[in-house]
Design a protein around this motif. Structure first.
Motif, short mmCIF file in Angstrom:
data_model
loop_
_atom_site.label_atom_id
_atom_site.label_comp_id
_atom_site.label_asym_id
_atom_site.label_seq_id
_atom_site.Cartn_x
_atom_site.Cartn_y
_atom_site.Cartn_z
N LEU A 61 7.88 -6.25 1.32
CA LEU A 61 7.47 -5.79 2.64
C LEU A 61 7.08 -4.33 2.60
N TRP A 62 7.89 -3.51 1.95
CA TRP A 62 7.62 -2.07 1.89
C TRP A 62 6.28 -1.78 1.23
N ASP A 63 6.00 -2.51 0.16
CA ASP A 63 4.72 -2.31 -0.54
C ASP A 63 3.55 -2.75 0.34
N ARG A 64 3.72 -3.83 1.08
CA ARG A 64 2.65 -4.29 1.97
C ARG A 64 2.37 -3.26 3.07
N LEU A 65 3.41 -2.55 3.48
CA LEU A 65 3.24 -1.51 4.50
C LEU A 65 2.54 -0.28 3.94
N GLY A 66 2.55 -0.15 2.62
CA GLY A 66 1.82 0.95 1.97
C GLY A 66 2.58 2.26 1.87
#
Length: 322
Positions: free
Chosen positions: A274-279
């Motif tokens: 999730l954190w990576d998808r949020l950038g």
């Protein structure tokens, strides 16, 4: 870092507190054991904190009463015993300690008026409820602080009904209609009343879709607790996190879907993905995110609940080491 949402299975508060202190040493919480019956559930437990607003159980629901009675005494006695047990086991604890209570909107959607219908139908009654709750929570925070003199208190307001309250989806007593939608400004004011009165950091937990993140951020809350499986739109969450809101990330299922608890690697991977998808950069993750189960664990077995808390703890360590 990791913590629990609140509820655990069983009726033994001493054992539940041992589990929490053992498995969640960085951010333990006061366990809730709803299996003990009325007064131990989230709504009844919070009703016991209300000031000058007596309630009772009537036909299986909490209802405003004319005077304090047996149901209210039971809720308060259970809380007092829980706090005494907490002091016995954790008097020397020094760190952040989390307590939980129902928020004013979900409480208003759950408590009945003496004449019938939920408090939500009467804006004046809802304001009185919020004022009573604010005073009661201020006293509750002080009671916890007396028993844990070296700890700092974090208060979690549980608002599972908030999206339905805002959208006017709370059914009337007959089931043929719904209660009025509460305007965002009114909801913000009610939540802010609690946040300003308690004098401690507050996170708002909502295990429902369509959590109004911008509204919650504007109340002064320091964080939100969400079930990651219910997040469908990333932009509102990204904006809230970018503005500095903390996230209690519900990454571990509350019941065993594959016959066993998730591993810490699986839990950490859900949060990391999730954190990576949020950038956002990985270095910010451990500073802004606390790992939790998706919601309360009252419906799980004792073995599963303990395993999930351990998996969340170890997932938090994994993420902090990256």
């Amino acid at each position: 870092m990791a913590t629990g949402i609140g509820s655990l299975p069983g009726i033994d508060i001493a054992e539940a507190q041992r589990v929490v202190l053992g498995e969640l040493p960085a951010l333990p919480h006061l366990p809730e054991l709803p299996a003990r019956g009325p007064g131990a559930d989230l709504i009844g437990r919070t009703c016991g904190l209300l000031v000058e607003l007596p309630v009772q159980v009537y036909t299986g629901r909490w209802q405003v009463a004319a005077r304090p009675g047996r149901d209210l005494r039971r809720a308060r006695d259970l809380m007092e015993r829980d706090l005494d047990q907490l002091a016995e086991q954790a008097e020397e604890y020094a760190g952040l300690f989390k307590i939980q209570a129902a928020g004013p909107l979900s409480l208003a959607a759950s408590i009945e008026l003496p004449i019938g219908g939920r408090m939500l139908r009467d804006p004046g009654a809802v304001r009185d409820l919020a004022g009573s709750l604010a005073e009661g929570l201020r006293g509750h925070v002080e009671a916890v602080a007396r028993r844990l003199p070296r700890a700092s208190v974090l208060l979690q307001l549980d608002e599972p009904s908030l999206p339905a309250v805002l959208a006017g989806r709370i059914p009337t007593e007959s089931g043929l209609g719904t209660h009025r939608p509460v305007e965002p400004g009114e909801a913000r004011s009610l939540l802010s009343t609690i946040i300003e009165a308690t004098g401690v950091p507050i996170v708002v937990h909502c295990c429902a879709p369509d959590v109004p993140l911008e509204l919650l951020r504007s109340t002064g809350a320091v964080g939100v607790a969400l079930d990651l499986s219910l997040i469908t739109e990333l932009d509102p969450l990204g904006e809230a996190l970018d503005a500095g809101l903390g996230l209690l990330a519900g990454a571990a299922p509350t019941t065993a879907s594959a016959g066993h608890a998730p591993t810490s690697a699986e839990v950490a991977d859900r949060v990391r993905t999730l954190w990576d998808r949020l950038g956002f950069p990985r270095r910010r993750l451990a500073e802004q995110v606390v790992v939790t189960p998706a919601c309360g664990l009252a419906g799980a077995t004792s073995e599963y609940a303990r395993a999930v808390l351990a998996a969340c703890r170890d997932a938090g360590r994994r993420l902090s080491e990256e």
